[in-house]
Design a protein around this motif. Structure first.
Motif, PDB file in Angstrom:
ATOM      1  N   PHE A  22     -14.636 -52.024  77.548  1.00  0.00           N
ATOM      2  CA  PHE A  22     -13.734 -51.005  76.777  1.00  0.00           C
ATOM      3  C   PHE A  22     -15.065 -50.571  76.294  1.00  0.00           C
ATOM      4  CE2 PHE A  22     -10.943 -54.793  77.385  1.00  0.00           C
ATOM      5  CZ  PHE A  22      -9.424 -53.513  77.469  1.00  0.00           C
ATOM      6  N   SER A  23     -14.799 -48.999  75.719  1.00  0.00           N
ATOM      7  CA  SER A  23     -15.903 -48.166  75.576  1.00  0.00           C
ATOM      8  C   SER A  23     -15.497 -47.457  74.205  1.00  0.00           C
ATOM      9  CB  SER A  23     -16.001 -47.258  76.072  1.00  0.00           C
ATOM     10  OG  SER A  23     -16.860 -45.787  75.570  1.00  0.00           O
ATOM     11  N   SER A  24     -16.733 -47.462  73.350  1.00  0.00           N
ATOM     12  CA  SER A  24     -15.833 -47.495  72.237  1.00  0.00           C
ATOM     13  C   SER A  24     -16.270 -45.604  71.376  1.00  0.00           C
ATOM     14  CB  SER A  24     -17.106 -48.832  70.648  1.00  0.00           C
ATOM     15  OG  SER A  24     -17.644 -48.590  70.721  1.00  0.00           O
ATOM     16  N   THR A  25     -17.120 -44.939  71.970  1.00  0.00           N
ATOM     17  CA  THR A  25     -17.652 -44.327  72.562  1.00  0.00           C
ATOM     18  C   THR A  25     -16.074 -43.385  71.434  1.00  0.00           C
ATOM     19  OG1 THR A  25     -19.157 -44.099  73.766  1.00  0.00           O
ATOM     20  CG2 THR A  25     -18.442 -42.075  73.364  1.00  0.00           C
ATOM     21  N   ALA A  26     -16.539 -42.331  70.710  1.00  0.00           N
ATOM     22  CA  ALA A  26     -15.096 -41.290  70.436  1.00  0.00           C
ATOM     23  C   ALA A  26     -14.808 -39.943  71.642  1.00  0.00           C
ATOM     24  CB  ALA A  26     -15.561 -40.619  68.849  1.00  0.00           C
ATOM     25  N   CYS A  27     -13.420 -39.924  71.423  1.00  0.00           N
ATOM     26  CA  CYS A  27     -12.778 -39.228  72.344  1.00  0.00           C
ATOM     27  C   CYS A  27     -13.251 -37.523  71.642  1.00  0.00           C
ATOM     28  CB  CYS A  27     -11.520 -39.154  72.961  1.00  0.00           C
ATOM     29  SG  CYS A  27     -11.124 -37.888  74.396  1.00  0.00           S
ATOM     30  N   PHE A  31     -20.271 -41.988  67.254  1.00  0.00           N
ATOM     31  CA  PHE A  31     -20.594 -42.239  66.236  1.00  0.00           C
ATOM     32  C   PHE A  31     -20.334 -44.389  66.553  1.00  0.00           C
ATOM     33  CE2 PHE A  31     -16.078 -41.496  65.945  1.00  0.00           C
ATOM     34  CZ  PHE A  31     -15.395 -42.264  65.160  1.00  0.00           C
ATOM     35  N   SER A  32     -21.002 -45.185  65.783  1.00  0.00           N
ATOM     36  CA  SER A  32     -20.527 -46.178  65.941  1.00  0.00           C
ATOM     37  C   SER A  32     -19.787 -47.194  65.187  1.00  0.00           C
ATOM     38  CB  SER A  32     -22.232 -47.078  66.113  1.00  0.00           C
ATOM     39  OG  SER A  32     -22.410 -46.340  64.144  1.00  0.00           O
ATOM     40  N   TYR A  33     -19.320 -47.801  65.354  1.00  0.00           N
ATOM     41  CA  TYR A  33     -19.005 -49.058  64.445  1.00  0.00           C
ATOM     42  C   TYR A  33     -19.080 -49.495  63.234  1.00  0.00           C
ATOM     43  CZ  TYR A  33     -15.897 -52.462  62.419  1.00  0.00           C
ATOM     44  OH  TYR A  33     -15.406 -53.585  61.098  1.00  0.00           O
ATOM     45  N   GLU A  34     -20.911 -48.965  62.969  1.00  0.00           N
ATOM     46  CA  GLU A  34     -21.439 -49.582  61.983  1.00  0.00           C
ATOM     47  C   GLU A  34     -21.141 -48.519  60.980  1.00  0.00           C
ATOM     48  OE1 GLU A  34     -23.146 -51.629  60.517  1.00  0.00           O
ATOM     49  OE2 GLU A  34     -22.141 -53.520  61.956  1.00  0.00           O
ATOM     50  N   PHE A  35     -20.936 -47.246  61.899  1.00  0.00           N
ATOM     51  CA  PHE A  35     -20.791 -45.652  60.385  1.00  0.00           C
ATOM     52  C   PHE A  35     -19.795 -45.822  60.292  1.00  0.00           C
ATOM     53  CE2 PHE A  35     -20.363 -41.250  61.073  1.00  0.00           C
ATOM     54  CZ  PHE A  35     -21.264 -40.824  59.930  1.00  0.00           C
ATOM     55  N   TYR A  36     -19.085 -46.275  61.069  1.00  0.00           N
ATOM     56  CA  TYR A  36     -16.749 -46.282  60.455  1.00  0.00           C
ATOM     57  C   TYR A  36     -17.446 -47.452  59.535  1.00  0.00           C
ATOM     58  CZ  TYR A  36     -12.343 -48.259  61.121  1.00  0.00           C
ATOM     59  OH  TYR A  36     -11.168 -48.773  61.020  1.00  0.00           O
ATOM     60  N   LYS A  37     -18.469 -47.815  59.473  1.00  0.00           N
ATOM     61  CA  LYS A  37     -18.017 -49.488  58.186  1.00  0.00           C
ATOM     62  C   LYS A  37     -18.354 -49.113  57.132  1.00  0.00           C
ATOM     63  CE  LYS A  37     -20.291 -53.026  58.976  1.00  0.00           C
ATOM     64  NZ  LYS A  37     -20.706 -54.328  59.070  1.00  0.00           N
ATOM     65  N   ARG A  38     -19.603 -48.456  57.717  1.00  0.00           N
ATOM     66  CA  ARG A  38     -19.657 -47.033  56.509  1.00  0.00           C
ATOM     67  C   ARG A  38     -19.642 -46.232  55.086  1.00  0.00           C
ATOM     68  NH1 ARG A  38     -23.069 -49.508  53.625  1.00  0.00           N
ATOM     69  NH2 ARG A  38     -24.053 -47.508  52.386  1.00  0.00           N
ATOM     70  N   TYR A  68      -8.464 -43.625  57.072  1.00  0.00           N
ATOM     71  CA  TYR A  68      -7.989 -44.551  57.885  1.00  0.00           C
ATOM     72  C   TYR A  68      -7.486 -44.643  59.556  1.00  0.00           C
ATOM     73  CZ  TYR A  68      -7.311 -49.039  59.988  1.00  0.00           C
ATOM     74  OH  TYR A  68      -7.132 -50.667  61.423  1.00  0.00           O
ATOM     75  N   GLU A  69      -6.128 -44.049  59.501  1.00  0.00           N
ATOM     76  CA  GLU A  69      -6.100 -43.549  61.017  1.00  0.00           C
ATOM     77  C   GLU A  69      -7.012 -43.074  62.134  1.00  0.00           C
ATOM     78  OE1 GLU A  69      -2.904 -44.619  63.558  1.00  0.00           O
ATOM     79  OE2 GLU A  69      -3.006 -45.754  62.241  1.00  0.00           O
ATOM     80  N   ILE A  70      -6.939 -41.690  60.927  1.00  0.00           N
ATOM     81  CA  ILE A  70      -7.714 -41.167  62.244  1.00  0.00           C
ATOM     82  C   ILE A  70      -9.202 -41.289  62.499  1.00  0.00           C
ATOM     83  CG2 ILE A  70      -8.944 -38.520  61.527  1.00  0.00           C
ATOM     84  CD1 ILE A  70      -6.651 -37.529  59.646  1.00  0.00           C
ATOM     85  N   LEU A  71      -9.616 -42.270  61.700  1.00  0.00           N
ATOM     86  CA  LEU A  71     -10.855 -42.734  61.827  1.00  0.00           C
ATOM     87  C   LEU A  71     -11.201 -43.378  63.205  1.00  0.00           C
ATOM     88  CD1 LEU A  71     -12.898 -42.598  58.046  1.00  0.00           C
ATOM     89  CD2 LEU A  71     -13.459 -41.206  59.889  1.00  0.00           C
ATOM     90  N   THR A  72     -10.288 -44.655  62.993  1.00  0.00           N
ATOM     91  CA  THR A  72      -9.810 -45.680  63.379  1.00  0.00           C
ATOM     92  C   THR A  72      -9.200 -45.499  64.627  1.00  0.00           C
ATOM     93  OG1 THR A  72      -8.982 -46.996  62.234  1.00  0.00           O
ATOM     94  CG2 THR A  72      -8.851 -47.447  64.222  1.00  0.00           C
ATOM     95  N   THR A  73      -8.562 -44.186  64.911  1.00  0.00           N
ATOM     96  CA  THR A  73      -8.511 -43.561  66.326  1.00  0.00           C
ATOM     97  C   THR A  73      -9.173 -42.924  67.313  1.00  0.00           C
ATOM     98  OG1 THR A  73      -5.835 -43.010  65.740  1.00  0.00           O
ATOM     99  CG2 THR A  73      -6.648 -41.706  67.112  1.00  0.00           C
ATOM    100  N   GLU A  74     -10.273 -42.294  66.203  1.00  0.00           N
ATOM    101  CA  GLU A  74     -11.565 -41.792  67.164  1.00  0.00           C
ATOM    102  C   GLU A  74     -12.742 -42.545  67.393  1.00  0.00           C
ATOM    103  OE1 GLU A  74     -11.680 -38.267  67.194  1.00  0.00           O
ATOM    104  OE2 GLU A  74      -9.417 -38.805  66.597  1.00  0.00           O
ATOM    105  N   GLY A 129       1.655 -54.604  72.393  1.00  0.00           N
ATOM    106  CA  GLY A 129       1.846 -54.670  71.037  1.00  0.00           C
ATOM    107  C   GLY A 129       0.873 -54.716  70.031  1.00  0.00           C
ATOM    108  N   VAL A 130      -0.053 -54.905  71.119  1.00  0.00           N
ATOM    109  CA  VAL A 130      -1.019 -54.901  70.389  1.00  0.00           C
ATOM    110  C   VAL A 130      -1.516 -53.487  68.982  1.00  0.00           C
ATOM    111  CG1 VAL A 130      -2.909 -53.586  72.171  1.00  0.00           C
ATOM    112  CG2 VAL A 130      -3.945 -55.330  70.713  1.00  0.00           C
ATOM    113  N   THR A 131      -2.387 -54.223  68.060  1.00  0.00           N
ATOM    114  CA  THR A 131      -2.552 -53.346  66.989  1.00  0.00           C
ATOM    115  C   THR A 131      -3.757 -53.206  66.874  1.00  0.00           C
ATOM    116  OG1 THR A 131      -3.517 -54.988  65.277  1.00  0.00           O
ATOM    117  CG2 THR A 131      -1.600 -54.517  65.408  1.00  0.00           C
ATOM    118  N   LEU A 132      -3.978 -51.630  66.159  1.00  0.00           N
ATOM    119  CA  LEU A 132      -5.553 -51.200  65.975  1.00  0.00           C
ATOM    120  C   LEU A 132      -6.679 -52.035  65.299  1.00  0.00           C
ATOM    121  CD1 LEU A 132      -4.984 -47.348  64.952  1.00  0.00           C
ATOM    122  CD2 LEU A 132      -5.953 -48.680  67.044  1.00  0.00           C
ATOM    123  N   GLU A 133      -6.265 -53.078  64.662  1.00  0.00           N
ATOM    124  CA  GLU A 133      -6.796 -54.367  64.073  1.00  0.00           C
ATOM    125  C   GLU A 133      -7.048 -55.539  64.774  1.00  0.00           C
ATOM    126  OE1 GLU A 133      -3.815 -52.800  62.792  1.00  0.00           O
ATOM    127  OE2 GLU A 133      -4.761 -51.877  60.987  1.00  0.00           O
TER     128      GLU A 133
END
Length: 109
Positions: free
Chosen positions: A3-8, A52-59, A72-78, A94-98
């Motif tokens: 799985f990749s976490s790079t923003a699209c 952006f990284s997960y650390e950036f997202y968290k900050r 929240y929804e925009i940033l998590t989707t990105e 049925g998996v959630t974003l969380e």
């Protein structure tokens, strides 16, 4: 295949960062200091030229609190690419974003 976490769709993150800068009366330099990231990195993310990284997202959430929650929804989707999200939903149904965030980043909200 991992799985990749790079923003699209990076443009949306730039819009969010811009809105937060306006709301808090900040420049990119002040925002980068608040977030604890290099101004060049923040500028590249803001302009859509860098993911952006997960650390950036968290900050963002740590530094902007309730105001960041509006995005929240925009940033998590990105943060989680649509194809990754689709594979998760296909595999786990049925998996959630969380839950996706926990699997990818080991993060609990």
């Amino acid at each position: 295949m991992g799985f990749s976490s790079t923003a699209c769709f990076r443009n949306e993150v730039g819009k969010v960062l811009g809105k937060l800068r306006v709301d808090f009366g900040e420049t990119v330099a002040k925002q980068s200091k608040r977030l604890g990231f290099n101004p060049a990195y923040v500028s590249l993310v803001s302009s859509g030229n860098r993911g952006f990284s997960y650390e950036f997202y968290k900050r963002i959430f740590e530094c902007y609190g309730e105001k960041a929650q509006e995005y929240y929804e925009i940033l998590t989707t990105e943060l989680i690419k649509p194809d990754v999200r689709a594979r998760f939903e296909e595999t786990f149904g049925g998996v959630t974003l969380e839950q996706m965030m926990y699997v990818i980043f080991g993060a609990k909200n």
